[in-house]
Motif scaffolding. Structure first.
Motif, PDB file in Angstrom:
ATOM      1  N   GLN A  16      43.347  21.755  -3.433  1.00  0.00           N
ATOM      2  CA  GLN A  16      41.955  21.923  -3.848  1.00  0.00           C
ATOM      3  C   GLN A  16      41.678  21.332  -5.227  1.00  0.00           C
ATOM      4  N   ALA A  17      42.717  20.781  -5.868  1.00  0.00           N
ATOM      5  CA  ALA A  17      42.530  20.214  -7.201  1.00  0.00           C
ATOM      6  C   ALA A  17      41.619  18.994  -7.135  1.00  0.00           C
ATOM      7  N   ASN A  18      40.725  18.899  -8.086  1.00  0.00           N
ATOM      8  CA  ASN A  18      39.791  17.774  -8.132  1.00  0.00           C
ATOM      9  C   ASN A  18      40.446  16.600  -8.841  1.00  0.00           C
ATOM     10  N   SER A  19      40.808  15.599  -8.082  1.00  0.00           N
ATOM     11  CA  SER A  19      41.435  14.414  -8.665  1.00  0.00           C
ATOM     12  C   SER A  19      40.566  13.174  -8.506  1.00  0.00           C
ATOM     13  N   THR A  20      39.277  13.389  -8.287  1.00  0.00           N
ATOM     14  CA  THR A  20      38.346  12.275  -8.146  1.00  0.00           C
ATOM     15  C   THR A  20      38.085  11.644  -9.512  1.00  0.00           C
ATOM     16  N   LEU A  21      38.251  10.324  -9.584  1.00  0.00           N
ATOM     17  CA  LEU A  21      38.078   9.615 -10.849  1.00  0.00           C
ATOM     18  C   LEU A  21      36.717   8.933 -10.860  1.00  0.00           C
ATOM     19  N   ASP A  22      35.674   9.696 -11.161  1.00  0.00           N
ATOM     20  CA  ASP A  22      34.342   9.119 -11.214  1.00  0.00           C
ATOM     21  C   ASP A  22      34.157   8.378 -12.534  1.00  0.00           C
ATOM     22  N   GLU A  23      33.115   7.561 -12.604  1.00  0.00           N
ATOM     23  CA  GLU A  23      32.889   6.703 -13.769  1.00  0.00           C
ATOM     24  C   GLU A  23      32.661   7.507 -15.046  1.00  0.00           C
ATOM     25  N   THR A  24      31.973   8.640 -14.936  1.00  0.00           N
ATOM     26  CA  THR A  24      31.706   9.463 -16.117  1.00  0.00           C
ATOM     27  C   THR A  24      33.009   9.983 -16.714  1.00  0.00           C
ATOM     28  N   PHE A  25      33.898  10.480 -15.839  1.00  0.00           N
ATOM     29  CA  PHE A  25      35.182  10.990 -16.299  1.00  0.00           C
ATOM     30  C   PHE A  25      36.010   9.888 -16.943  1.00  0.00           C
ATOM     31  N   ASN A  75      48.164   4.586 -15.292  1.00  0.00           N
ATOM     32  CA  ASN A  75      47.540   5.644 -16.094  1.00  0.00           C
ATOM     33  C   ASN A  75      47.576   6.956 -15.336  1.00  0.00           C
ATOM     34  N   THR A  76      47.956   8.014 -16.043  1.00  0.00           N
ATOM     35  CA  THR A  76      47.926   9.356 -15.489  1.00  0.00           C
ATOM     36  C   THR A  76      46.757  10.129 -16.086  1.00  0.00           C
ATOM     37  N   TYR A  77      46.232  11.068 -15.294  1.00  0.00           N
ATOM     38  CA  TYR A  77      45.127  11.918 -15.757  1.00  0.00           C
ATOM     39  C   TYR A  77      45.514  13.397 -15.626  1.00  0.00           C
ATOM     40  N   GLN A  78      46.822  13.643 -15.506  1.00  0.00           N
ATOM     41  CA  GLN A  78      47.311  15.012 -15.387  1.00  0.00           C
ATOM     42  C   GLN A  78      47.520  15.589 -16.789  1.00  0.00           C
ATOM     43  N   MET A  79      46.416  15.720 -17.494  1.00  0.00           N
ATOM     44  CA  MET A  79      46.384  16.277 -18.847  1.00  0.00           C
ATOM     45  C   MET A  79      44.933  16.632 -19.134  1.00  0.00           C
ATOM     46  N   GLN A  80      44.696  17.448 -20.133  1.00  0.00           N
ATOM     47  CA  GLN A  80      43.311  17.732 -20.522  1.00  0.00           C
ATOM     48  C   GLN A  80      42.716  16.500 -21.180  1.00  0.00           C
ATOM     49  N   SER A  81      41.584  16.045 -20.688  1.00  0.00           N
ATOM     50  CA  SER A  81      40.874  14.995 -21.401  1.00  0.00           C
ATOM     51  C   SER A  81      40.509  15.510 -22.786  1.00  0.00           C
ATOM     52  N   ILE A  93      41.109  18.066 -16.240  1.00  0.00           N
ATOM     53  CA  ILE A  93      42.452  17.628 -15.877  1.00  0.00           C
ATOM     54  C   ILE A  93      42.427  17.223 -14.412  1.00  0.00           C
ATOM     55  N   LYS A  94      43.149  16.150 -14.062  1.00  0.00           N
ATOM     56  CA  LYS A  94      43.151  15.615 -12.700  1.00  0.00           C
ATOM     57  C   LYS A  94      44.603  15.512 -12.212  1.00  0.00           C
ATOM     58  N   PRO A  95      45.174  16.596 -11.668  1.00  0.00           N
ATOM     59  CA  PRO A  95      46.583  16.575 -11.255  1.00  0.00           C
ATOM     60  C   PRO A  95      46.848  15.528 -10.178  1.00  0.00           C
ATOM     61  N   GLY A  96      47.895  14.748 -10.397  1.00  0.00           N
ATOM     62  CA  GLY A  96      48.318  13.777  -9.400  1.00  0.00           C
ATOM     63  C   GLY A  96      47.529  12.490  -9.368  1.00  0.00           C
ATOM     64  N   ALA A  97      46.431  12.416 -10.097  1.00  0.00           N
ATOM     65  CA  ALA A  97      45.621  11.195 -10.099  1.00  0.00           C
ATOM     66  C   ALA A  97      46.346  10.104 -10.878  1.00  0.00           C
ATOM     67  N   ILE A  98      46.302   8.888 -10.352  1.00  0.00           N
ATOM     68  CA  ILE A  98      46.999   7.778 -11.000  1.00  0.00           C
ATOM     69  C   ILE A  98      46.222   6.488 -10.748  1.00  0.00           C
ATOM     70  N   THR A  99      46.117   5.667 -11.786  1.00  0.00           N
ATOM     71  CA  THR A  99      45.532   4.329 -11.663  1.00  0.00           C
ATOM     72  C   THR A  99      46.650   3.303 -11.707  1.00  0.00           C
ATOM     73  N   LEU A 100      46.671   2.433 -10.696  1.00  0.00           N
ATOM     74  CA  LEU A 100      47.666   1.381 -10.592  1.00  0.00           C
ATOM     75  C   LEU A 100      46.980   0.019 -10.608  1.00  0.00           C
ATOM     76  N   ARG A 101      47.759  -1.007 -10.913  1.00  0.00           N
ATOM     77  CA  ARG A 101      47.197  -2.349 -10.819  1.00  0.00           C
ATOM     78  C   ARG A 101      47.053  -2.719  -9.343  1.00  0.00           C
ATOM     79  N   GLU A 102      46.015  -3.475  -9.021  1.00  0.00           N
ATOM     80  CA  GLU A 102      45.660  -3.667  -7.622  1.00  0.00           C
ATOM     81  C   GLU A 102      46.646  -4.538  -6.849  1.00  0.00           C
ATOM     82  N   PHE A 158      42.761   1.868  -8.110  1.00  0.00           N
ATOM     83  CA  PHE A 158      43.325   0.571  -8.494  1.00  0.00           C
ATOM     84  C   PHE A 158      42.353  -0.232  -9.333  1.00  0.00           C
ATOM     85  N   TRP A 159      42.916  -0.900 -10.349  1.00  0.00           N
ATOM     86  CA  TRP A 159      42.141  -1.789 -11.214  1.00  0.00           C
ATOM     87  C   TRP A 159      42.803  -3.163 -11.251  1.00  0.00           C
TER      88      TRP A 159
END
Length: 622
Positions: free
Chosen positions: A415-424, A546-552, A559-568, A587-588
């Motif tokens: 149920q953890a929110n790991s959505t990486l929206d533009e605002t976040f 990039n990891t987002y498993q920390m307090q912004s 915090i976004k547990p398990g969320a990760i940005t990788l190169r495309e 991916f970016w």
């Protein structure tokens, strides 16, 4: 952003960079930018014009500190995601004393800035923008202290490039478009509107790319600093005393009075005593040794020690054998950083107010215990540990720590929110700039100045844009009992320059912009060089994650547990492996971050400068 499984498997330039394939010498792989080779000096920062300012100072005979100060001043004048009312923090290698010195020019919370005050305004966190987001200006004091103590030139010489820029320079598209997109908020503040929106009432009210952007108020403020220095010199004062006379005019004289008046008019809390009592701190940095290399970071009023903690944890693994950016490597780094950042989020704060357990946090024994928690799959429930026993003490916040652990243990990871929206993402990776400089006499400077990014409140008729750093405080001690706002207290910030020494000599100076992603990218740059043999430019452009498993550190501190940005262009087999390990991927095209770095070639007596292909950052060497 592309979705999963849409990549051509043949597109793997970073694999050849990392592994130095047979027949391909290190440094010969095709980078987007060339290495900056220099014999006399190197100057790198976030804007080409600002790097030119550093080069101009070197050509006048200045040292690396003089050049760094000129680049900080220039980037602040050009609003390279910072302004003159922001904050400056630096590491300086002093070649005569053979030691690393830390400069703490972080502003502090003004009078009245308390937990109760912000809660009385209906806020869960201090605001992201506006006068109530502002700490006292730190960058002017940082520049003048560095220059007075370790530079060689006059303030007038060092400020000359930025004064010319204030009189008018062709504004870049990045800054011009940021002004235009932020004009709704800018119009709320009269002095900001006057500076930023020269075409009020037209379709485009901000400046256009390439337009000559004039800041007359800022020019007058800088002129006053030069006037103060000249008057002191005429009165027989030394170079150092004259620079501090300018310092006093900014923080105790007519400039300070106008900053306070203009800030309070717009709803801020500054008092004249807040500015007069603030001081730059010259500190001892923290450091750890990783495989014979001493890595230095600023104290726990920054996030810098998290990189040191990560290195201590990773020393317990054979990273090289895992392979660069393999699934196992990414999983190990991700969890090591999660462990370090969990400690950052709970224990870091201004040591002048509450002393963090840094001895325990940076101990090798504590790192070995934390390393045991790294498993084959990501753990979304990683929390802060208890470092106090590793410094022979009892944790005074054990009740809060245990309560947090129970709360997280009860969560359903699915149920953890790991959505990486533009605002976040915008808040999480809020940019700044970085400054790297080195010279043949042995001076090395690494700086991550920031604060006062667009849209910024400008303080009266000074042209000085105010910091937004109050938002890095929290108002709930359960999140971090060390980082609650009090008048005179510095917030725990993301800004984190780095220096590394090997055999007692400079090895690497490195920094990057990008909010909470900074020490992630810097850790990977360092490992790219030390573990995988990349040169500094290859390492600067290489694919990071990039990891987002920390307090912004910004906004709502999510915090976004398990969320990760990788190169495309990450290979399909690695994506499948990471999916199996519990990661939620996006991916970016580029993931290095705008890294700037200098590697020291002692065999040939030269500098190798690197600047990633991520943004506008670049430099000049001679």
């Amino acid at each position: 952003m592309k979705q999963l499984y849409l990549w051509a498997l043949c597109c793997l330039p970073w694999m050849s960079q990392a592994q130095n394939l047979p027949g391909m010498a290190p440094g010969s792989t095709p980078n987007d930018k060339p290495i900056l080779h220099g014999k006399n000096w190197v100057a790198i920062t976030g804007k080409p014009l600002a790097a030119t300012a550093g080069a101009a100072i070197f050509h006048q005979g200045g040292n690396a500190v003089d050049a760094a100060c000129a680049m900080i001043a220039a980037t602040s004048t050009m609003w390279d995601v910072l302004s003159w009312g922001g904050e400056t923090q630096a590491l300086i290698y002093h070649p005569l004393e053979k030691k690393v010195i830390a400069i703490n020019a972080m502003g502090y919370a003004p009078t009245g800035a308390t937990v109760d005050f912000y809660k009385s305004q209906g806020m869960d966190y201090p605001p992201k923008f506006g006068p109530l987001a502002a700490t006292t200006p730190g960058t002017p004091g940082g520049i003048m202290t560095m220059l007075a103590e370790y530079g060689t030139l006059s303030l007038e010489q060092v400020l000359a490039p930025s004064m010319q820029l204030a009189q008018g320079y062709p504004i870049e598209a990045q800054t011009a478009n940021a002004i235009e997109s932020g004009k709704g908020r800018i119009k709320e503040w009269p002095y900001s509107k006057k500076v930023f929106l020269p075409h009020l009432g037209e379709e485009r009210e901000g400046p256009s790319p390439g337009e000559i952007f004039v800041q007359e108020d800022l020019y007058q403020t800088l002129s006053k600093l030069v006037e103060a220095e000249r008057a002191a010199l005429k009165a027989g004062k030394s170079r150092k005393e004259a620079i501090y006379a300018a310092y006093d005019r900014f923080y105790k004289g007519d400039i300070a009075k106008e900053i306070v008046r203009g800030t309070r008019e717009q709803g801020g809390l500054f008092t004249e005593a807040d500015l007069a009592n603030w001081k730059v701190k010259i500190e001892e940095p923290l450091h750890v040794n990783y495989k014979g290399i001493d890595v230095y970071k600023l104290k726990e009023w920054t996030q810098g020690p998290a990189l040191l903690q990560s290195l201590n944890i990773l020393e317990n693994f054979d990273l090289k054998s895992m392979g660069y950016n393999s699934g196992e490597y990414i999983n190990t780094l991700y969890q090591a950083m999660s462990l370090a950042f969990a400690d950052r989020d709970f224990y870091y704060g201004d040591p002048a107010y509450v002393k963090s357990p840094m001895k325990g946090l940076l101990s090798k024994e504590y790192a070995r215990e934390r390393a045991k928690l790294i498993g084959e799959k990501n753990d979304p429930k990683i929390t802060a540990g208890d470092p106090y026993p590793f410094q022979g003490e009892t944790n005074p916040y054990l009740d809060i720590l245990n309560k947090n652990k129970e709360k997280i243990a009860a969560l359903d990871p699915s149920q953890a929110n790991s959505t990486l929206d533009e605002t976040f993402l915008s808040a999480f990776q809020s940019g700044t700039t970085s400054v790297e400089a080195a010279d043949a006499d042995g001076w090395v400077v690494s700086v991550t100045p920031s604060g006062g990014w667009i849209p910024a409140v400008i303080a009266g008729n000074t042209g000085v844009g105010l910091s937004q750093r109050m938002q890095s405080f929290v108002l709930d001690e359960n999140l971090n009992p060390f980082n609650l706002p009090e008048p005179g207290k510095r917030p725990r910030v993301t800004l984190t320059p780095s220096l590394a020494l090997k055999d007692g000599k400079p090895f690497l100076a490195f920094a990057v912009q990008g909010g909470d992603s900074q020490d992630q990218n810097l850790l990977q740059l360092f490992l790219n060089i030390v573990e995988f043999g990349m040169d500094v430019q290859e390492a600067s452009e290489a694919a990071n994650f990039n990891t987002y498993q920390m307090q912004s550190s910004f906004g709502d501190h999510e915090i976004k547990p398990g969320a990760i940005t990788l190169r495309e262009d990450t290979p399909e087999w690695i994506l499948k492996d990471l999916l199996r390990r519990g990661y939620k991927m996006d991916f970016w095209p580029k993931t290095s971050g705008p890294i700037n770095a200098i590697w020291f070639d002692w065999k040939h007596g030269t500098f190798w400068g690197g600047s990633s292909n991520y943004g506008d950052d670049y430099g000049i060497a001679w």
